[in-house]
Scaffold this active site. Structure first.
Site, mmCIF file in Angstrom:
data_model
loop_
_atom_site.group_PDB
_atom_site.id
_atom_site.type_symbol
_atom_site.label_atom_id
_atom_site.label_comp_id
_atom_site.label_asym_id
_atom_site.label_seq_id
_atom_site.Cartn_x
_atom_site.Cartn_y
_atom_site.Cartn_z
ATOM 1 N N LYS A 1 3.857 -1.051 -1.320
ATOM 2 C CA LYS A 1 2.956 -0.980 -2.101
ATOM 3 C C LYS A 1 1.664 -1.380 -1.032
ATOM 4 O O LYS A 1 0.593 -0.567 -1.116
ATOM 5 C CB LYS A 1 2.630 -2.268 -3.134
ATOM 6 C CG LYS A 1 3.597 -1.957 -4.216
ATOM 7 C CD LYS A 1 3.962 -3.324 -5.284
ATOM 8 C CE LYS A 1 4.995 -2.652 -6.182
ATOM 9 N NZ LYS A 1 5.450 -3.689 -7.181
ATOM 10 N N GLN B 1 4.552 -10.155 -8.799
ATOM 11 C CA GLN B 1 5.927 -9.559 -8.253
ATOM 12 C C GLN B 1 7.062 -10.243 -9.080
ATOM 13 O O GLN B 1 7.015 -11.689 -8.800
ATOM 14 C CB GLN B 1 6.061 -9.320 -6.989
ATOM 15 C CG GLN B 1 7.181 -8.537 -6.620
ATOM 16 C CD GLN B 1 7.086 -6.918 -6.701
ATOM 17 O OE1 GLN B 1 5.755 -6.516 -6.762
ATOM 18 N NE2 GLN B 1 7.915 -6.072 -6.955
ATOM 19 N N ASP C 1 -0.139 -3.450 -13.543
ATOM 20 C CA ASP C 1 1.232 -3.398 -13.893
ATOM 21 C C ASP C 1 1.563 -2.595 -15.287
ATOM 22 O O ASP C 1 2.784 -2.009 -15.578
ATOM 23 C CB ASP C 1 2.142 -4.728 -13.944
ATOM 24 C CG ASP C 1 2.941 -4.644 -12.619
ATOM 25 O OD1 ASP C 1 3.463 -3.946 -12.291
ATOM 26 O OD2 ASP C 1 3.302 -5.865 -12.325
HETATM 27 N N1 GUN Z 1 9.744 -6.095 -9.800
HETATM 28 C C1 GUN Z 1 10.382 -5.050 -9.663
HETATM 29 N N2 GUN Z 1 9.684 -3.814 -10.078
HETATM 30 C C2 GUN Z 1 8.335 -4.522 -10.516
HETATM 31 C C3 GUN Z 1 7.321 -3.921 -10.742
HETATM 32 O O1 GUN Z 1 6.781 -2.751 -10.950
HETATM 33 N N3 GUN Z 1 6.183 -5.024 -11.062
HETATM 34 C C4 GUN Z 1 6.532 -6.363 -10.798
HETATM 35 N N4 GUN Z 1 5.331 -7.039 -10.993
HETATM 36 N N5 GUN Z 1 7.559 -6.792 -10.439
HETATM 37 C C5 GUN Z 1 8.589 -5.851 -10.243
#
Ligand code: GUN
Length: 283
Positions: free
Chosen positions: A48, A92, A117
């Site tokens: 990211k 996350q 998200d």
């Molecule tokens: N863990 C795995 N995929 C994601 C996601 O798209 N967002 C978040 N916040 N945690 C994750």
């Protein structure tokens, strides 16, 4: 038959390229909150941050101690909600075990305007209405739609079978495809006779987290396979929920793992930051 490979990178690059002018003009900032040291999370966050760098988006990785208290974590969330320089942020997942039970509260605590998200009830609820209200949709389902668009696979009128009913992939992708006139079946661990359903799929989306659950004998020739699974095998390899080697001989198109949906999840998160900034400026 050899299937068309639905590589995510060209589709993600095309989306990121489209976002660049808005990023330059609006200058949004994304914050990714990590609690602890989950290795998969560290790897996702790295991607990211790399993607933010590539498109020139301001970004911050807020790395909190694994032992942080619930109270302190909510204070951090409050600060991010109130920081006018932060366009959007994500926490996350998964959280360390002592905080895992509070995940619904964590999601609820994020200001819906900054919920890039798209996990919160407000943004999910709007998504139910129609494509027009998909303002901050969850990144992975949104990425799947982008992938289908890029490869000109129209879901309208197709029978899409979704394997998995998670709140972050299975349920929202079903709704987003319904919004695009697909006929959708959602299956899950309690589904009886899974194979009789997967065999009907024109498009099969697997998002369960079980290595090689879907095999060639479970689908019909010409199916489109979208594999959202990311499973680490004992020998350290990343594999999807679908048995790529047997399926690519029978499918008309299939995503690789890694390198399929993953890059689009990241690019969709960037797009949500841009959308969030635009909407914040409207108010
Ligand atoms: N863990 C795995 N995929 C994601 C996601 O798209 N967002 C978040 N916040 N945690 C994750």
């Amino acid at each position: 038959m050899s299937a068309l490979l639905l590589a995510g990178k060209p589709a993600a690059d095309a989306l990121l390229e489209r976002l660049k002018p808005d990023i330059k003009k609006l200058d949004p900032k994304l914050v990714v909150v990590q609690v602890g040291e989950d290795p998969a999370s560290s790897s996702y966050i790295k991607q990211k941050m790399k993607s933010c760098e590539a498109v020139g988006m301001r970004h911050e990785h807020l790395h909190l101690d694994a032992a942080i208290s619930k109270e302190k974590l909510f204070e951090e969330i409050d600060q991010l909600n109130n920081d006018s320089d932060v366009t959007g942020f994500i926490v996350q997942l998964p959280l360390p075990s002592h905080l895992q039970e509070f995940v619904p509260d964590v999601i609820k605590a994020i200001d819906p305007k900054k919920d890039v998200d798209g996990f919160g009830a407000y943004n999910l609820g709007k998504m139910f209405l129609s494509t027009e209200f998909e303002h901050l949709p969850p990144a992975t389902p949104s990425g799947i739609i982008e992938l289908l668009n890029f490869y000109k696979i129209d879901p309208a009128g197709k029978h899409v079978v979704v394997v998995g009913r998670s709140n972050i992939v299975g349920k929202p992708i079903a709704v987003m495809l319904l919004n695009r006139d697909a006929t959708v079946t959602i299956t899950h661990s309690k589904t009886k006779d899974l194979v009789s359903l997967t065999k009907q799929a024109d498009i099969l989306i697997a998002a369960v987290g079980k290595p090689h659950l879907i095999t060639a004998d479970m689908v019909k020739p010409g199916v489109v396979i979208i594999d959202v699974g990311m499973n680490r095998t004992e020998d350290g390899k990343l594999v999807g929920d679908c048995d790529f080697d047997s399926l690519e001989k029978i499918a008309s198109a299939i995503t690789p793992v890694p390198g399929g949906v993953g890059p689009l999840t990241v690019a969709s998160l960037m797009r949500n930051c841009v959308t969030a900034k635009k909407r914040q400026m409207e108010v």
